[in-house]
Design a protein around this motif. Structure first.
Motif, PDB file in Angstrom:
ATOM      1  N   ASP A  64       0.843  -1.191   0.000  1.00 20.80           N
ATOM      2  CA  ASP A  64       0.000   0.000   0.000  1.00 20.80           C
ATOM      3  C   ASP A  64       0.883   1.247   0.000  1.00 20.80           C
ATOM      4  OD1 ASP A  64      -1.750   2.119   0.722  1.00 20.80           O
ATOM      5  OD2 ASP A  64      -3.053   0.741   1.798  1.00 20.80           O
ATOM      6  N   TRP A  65       0.580   2.210  -0.905  1.00 22.08           N
ATOM      7  CA  TRP A  65       1.360   3.455  -0.969  1.00 22.08           C
ATOM      8  C   TRP A  65       1.425   4.136   0.389  1.00 22.08           C
ATOM      9  CZ3 TRP A  65      -2.400   5.910  -4.983  1.00 22.08           C
ATOM     10  CH2 TRP A  65      -2.351   5.182  -6.176  1.00 22.08           C
ATOM     11  N   MET A  66       0.358   4.010   1.169  1.00 25.11           N
ATOM     12  CA  MET A  66       0.307   4.718   2.441  1.00 25.11           C
ATOM     13  C   MET A  66       1.361   4.207   3.431  1.00 25.11           C
ATOM     14  SD  MET A  66      -1.743   6.965   1.803  1.00 25.11           S
ATOM     15  CE  MET A  66      -2.803   7.215   0.389  1.00 25.11           C
ATOM     16  N   GLY A  67       1.701   2.930   3.293  1.00 23.48           N
ATOM     17  CA  GLY A  67       2.772   2.393   4.126  1.00 23.48           C
ATOM     18  C   GLY A  67       4.100   3.035   3.795  1.00 23.48           C
ATOM     19  N   LEU A  68       4.357   3.211   2.497  1.00 25.00           N
ATOM     20  CA  LEU A  68       5.583   3.880   2.078  1.00 25.00           C
ATOM     21  C   LEU A  68       5.565   5.344   2.522  1.00 25.00           C
ATOM     22  CD1 LEU A  68       8.262   4.008   0.556  1.00 25.00           C
ATOM     23  CD2 LEU A  68       6.957   4.391  -1.555  1.00 25.00           C
ATOM     24  N   SER A  69       4.407   5.981   2.416  1.00 26.00           N
ATOM     25  CA  SER A  69       4.282   7.370   2.860  1.00 26.00           C
ATOM     26  C   SER A  69       4.678   7.503   4.327  1.00 26.00           C
ATOM     27  CB  SER A  69       2.838   7.846   2.657  1.00 26.00           C
ATOM     28  OG  SER A  69       2.641   9.122   3.222  1.00 26.00           O
ATOM     29  N   HIS A  70       4.205   6.572   5.136  1.00 23.68           N
ATOM     30  CA  HIS A  70       4.541   6.596   6.570  1.00 23.68           C
ATOM     31  C   HIS A  70       6.038   6.424   6.780  1.00 23.68           C
ATOM     32  CE1 HIS A  70       3.676   6.094  10.861  1.00 23.68           C
ATOM     33  NE2 HIS A  70       4.559   5.106  10.849  1.00 23.68           N
ATOM     34  N   LYS A  71       6.648   5.503   6.033  1.00 26.72           N
ATOM     35  CA  LYS A  71       8.089   5.284   6.169  1.00 26.72           C
ATOM     36  C   LYS A  71       8.884   6.522   5.745  1.00 26.72           C
ATOM     37  CE  LYS A  71       8.311   0.222   5.647  1.00 26.72           C
ATOM     38  NZ  LYS A  71       9.157  -0.074   6.825  1.00 26.72           N
ATOM     39  N   LEU A  72       8.462   7.153   4.652  1.00 27.99           N
ATOM     40  CA  LEU A  72       9.144   8.364   4.197  1.00 27.99           C
ATOM     41  C   LEU A  72       9.057   9.463   5.251  1.00 27.99           C
ATOM     42  CD1 LEU A  72       7.931   8.447   0.477  1.00 27.99           C
ATOM     43  CD2 LEU A  72      10.330   8.348   1.199  1.00 27.99           C
ATOM     44  N   SER A  73       7.886   9.614   5.849  1.00 28.37           N
ATOM     45  CA  SER A  73       7.676  10.677   6.832  1.00 28.37           C
ATOM     46  C   SER A  73       8.423  10.425   8.130  1.00 28.37           C
ATOM     47  CB  SER A  73       6.179  10.838   7.122  1.00 28.37           C
ATOM     48  OG  SER A  73       5.486  11.233   5.953  1.00 28.37           O
ATOM     49  N   ASN A  74       8.820   9.172   8.337  1.00 26.75           N
ATOM     50  CA  ASN A  74       9.540   8.824   9.564  1.00 26.75           C
ATOM     51  C   ASN A  74      11.003   8.470   9.307  1.00 26.75           C
ATOM     52  OD1 ASN A  74       7.525   8.579  12.052  1.00 26.75           O
ATOM     53  ND2 ASN A  74       6.428   7.942  10.210  1.00 26.75           N
ATOM     54  N   ASP A  75      11.531   8.954   8.175  1.00 28.99           N
ATOM     55  CA  ASP A  75      12.949   8.783   7.843  1.00 28.99           C
ATOM     56  C   ASP A  75      13.390   7.322   7.865  1.00 28.99           C
ATOM     57  OD1 ASP A  75      13.086  11.531   7.639  1.00 28.99           O
ATOM     58  OD2 ASP A  75      13.854  11.826   9.664  1.00 28.99           O
ATOM     59  N   GLU A  76      12.588   6.449   7.243  1.00 28.56           N
ATOM     60  CA  GLU A  76      12.897   5.019   7.251  1.00 28.56           C
ATOM     61  C   GLU A  76      13.265   4.483   5.868  1.00 28.56           C
ATOM     62  OE1 GLU A  76       9.789   2.744   9.115  1.00 28.56           O
ATOM     63  OE2 GLU A  76       9.447   4.268  10.645  1.00 28.56           O
ATOM     64  N   VAL A  77      13.452   5.375   4.893  1.00 29.95           N
ATOM     65  CA  VAL A  77      13.761   4.925   3.527  1.00 29.95           C
ATOM     66  C   VAL A  77      15.145   5.424   3.140  1.00 29.95           C
ATOM     67  CG1 VAL A  77      13.046   4.955   1.106  1.00 29.95           C
ATOM     68  CG2 VAL A  77      11.307   4.984   2.919  1.00 29.95           C
ATOM     69  N   VAL A  78      16.052   4.491   2.871  1.00 34.74           N
ATOM     70  CA  VAL A  78      17.423   4.857   2.500  1.00 34.74           C
ATOM     71  C   VAL A  78      17.827   4.116   1.235  1.00 34.74           C
ATOM     72  CG1 VAL A  78      18.170   5.382   4.867  1.00 34.74           C
ATOM     73  CG2 VAL A  78      18.407   3.052   3.978  1.00 34.74           C
ATOM     74  N   LEU A  79      18.733   4.708   0.475  1.00 35.24           N
ATOM     75  CA  LEU A  79      19.260   4.060  -0.728  1.00 35.24           C
ATOM     76  C   LEU A  79      20.211   2.945  -0.319  1.00 35.24           C
ATOM     77  CD1 LEU A  79      19.840   7.304  -2.736  1.00 35.24           C
ATOM     78  CD2 LEU A  79      18.405   5.413  -3.507  1.00 35.24           C
ATOM     79  N   PRO A  80      20.051   1.742  -0.888  1.00 35.75           N
ATOM     80  CA  PRO A  80      20.825   0.576  -0.454  1.00 35.75           C
ATOM     81  C   PRO A  80      22.340   0.748  -0.526  1.00 35.75           C
ATOM     82  CG  PRO A  80      19.045  -0.096  -1.913  1.00 35.75           C
ATOM     83  CD  PRO A  80      19.101   1.393  -1.948  1.00 35.75           C
ATOM     84  N   ALA A  81      22.839   1.345  -1.607  1.00 35.83           N
ATOM     85  CA  ALA A  81      24.290   1.382  -1.822  1.00 35.83           C
ATOM     86  C   ALA A  81      24.980   2.477  -1.017  1.00 35.83           C
ATOM     87  CB  ALA A  81      24.591   1.581  -3.304  1.00 35.83           C
ATOM     88  N   THR A  82      24.274   3.526  -0.681  1.00 39.87           N
ATOM     89  CA  THR A  82      24.917   4.684  -0.053  1.00 39.87           C
ATOM     90  C   THR A  82      24.412   5.001   1.345  1.00 39.87           C
ATOM     91  OG1 THR A  82      23.294   6.210  -0.998  1.00 39.87           O
ATOM     92  CG2 THR A  82      25.244   5.735  -2.328  1.00 39.87           C
TER      93      THR A  82
END
Length: 346
Positions: free
Chosen positions: A225-243
């Motif tokens: 669900d997009w909303m799950g990703l939205s929550h992760k983005l808003s809580n600084d939980e999404v990072v680029l794997p290589a960097t």
């Protein structure tokens, strides 16, 4: 029969205030439901990694080509997967189970061609396209960002990813789809296919490795669900794997093709625009059919949803502004519209 109207101006004003308050309360209830969903769906939101096996999948599949009708931007390629989780089913959509990501939809191609024309300079002399031109160019420069909702094959986002890799920038592209298997079977292979094509064109000696590294450094693939990703983005939980670079929650460009096919999906798309567009400078591009008969979605339904989320207390003094910037009418099918969305101060 003539009657005197003794209704005071104060009573009229009170009625208008009550109406506005009710609209705001209704919008707040809608937002509350969406945000509650975002918390619960964050647990099942998966960030998929690109893998070496993807390269083998790309080589073994049949490829199709999309002509972007551009003088300087190369066309795109996408794979026709031989085996998927829905190989035995003949359907475009199963609500809540499969959201149509294995099909390349017409509106997605409209959006790809529009983006190509923005990047090749076709739109640069037209003042009406100033905001979108600046946002798209910024999205593929250093520090730029783009996010495609309900991406399916992800061709619009693949185009931005490829052009940012061409420019040796560190911009980031987020691909999001309801189904993990869609990301695995078509989205990631398509991203790899188009970046590989760029490296082959440039004469790179290690095409597969270079393309895989580019995807790790500059792209995210989120299932659920997009909303799950939205929550992760808003809580600084999404990072680029290589960097391990943190992905900011607000984007230069948000892309959406055929995500407005029901009233609810219009509301979801509008909410994500409100939540994740950069204020004043970010631009959303929503490619949609004008009507989705029998299910309540379409261009007008999305505009109404944008107005509604803007009325909520969660808008924090901001509002979404929607306008139609392109229309496509073949005369024998549903009219398609391309909408520009901006987030500005009230």
């Amino acid at each position: 029969m003539f009657k005197f109207d003794f209704t005071s101006s104060t009573e009229g004003a009170d009625h208008a205030d009550n109406s506005e308050n009710e609209k705001k309360a209704e919008a707040d209830r809608m937002i509350a439901k969406i945000e509650e969903r975002s918390i619960t769906s964050a647990q099942s939101c998966k960030l998929l990694n690109t893998s070496a096996s993807t390269s083998d999948k790309v080589k073994s599949c049949v490829h199709e080509h999309v002509d972007l009708h551009s003088s300087s931007i190369d066309g795109l390629h996408y794979i026709l997967p031989q085996q998927t989780a829905l190989s035995e089913k003949n359907t475009d959509l199963i609500p809540g189970v499969y959201e149509g990501g294995l099909k390349v939809w017409e509106c997605s191609l409209d959006l790809c061609r529009f983006l190509a024309h923005v990047m090749d300079g076709t739109m640069s002399t037209e003042s009406d396209f100033r905001h979108v031109t600046e946002a798209v160019r910024r999205s593929i420069e250093n520090g730029g960002s783009a996010f495609e909702l309900g991406c399916g094959h992800g061709l619009p986002a693949c185009l931005l990813l490829r052009e940012s890799v061409r420019r040796y920038t560190n911009s980031v592209v987020v691909f999001s789809d309801f189904n993990d298997f869609v990301l695995r079977d078509v989205t990631i292979p398509n991203a790899l296919l188009n970046v590989c094509g760029l490296y082959q064109q440039q004469g790179n000696d290690s095409v597969d490795d270079s393309a895989s590294q580019a995807l790790l450094k500059q792209s995210i693939y989120a299932g659920g669900d997009w909303m799950g990703l939205s929550h992760k983005l808003s809580n600084d939980e999404v990072v680029l794997p290589a960097t391990e670079r943190l992905v900011d929650e607000q984007f230069d460009v948000l892309l959406a093709s055929e995500t407005t096919y029901t009233t609810e999906s219009c509301q979801d798309t509008a909410y994500l625009m409100l939540k994740h567009l950069k204020v004043d400078i970010g631009v959303g591009l929503v490619a949609t059919k004008r009507f989705y008969f029998g299910v309540g979605g379409g261009a007008d339904a999305f505009s109404q949803a944008a107005d509604k989320v803007s009325e909520s207390s969660q808008s924090h003094g901001l509002r979404l502004v929607v306008r139609t910037i392109q229309s496509y009418d073949t005369g024998n099918a549903n009219i398609r519209d391309l909408l520009e969305v901006r987030l500005i101060k009230k």
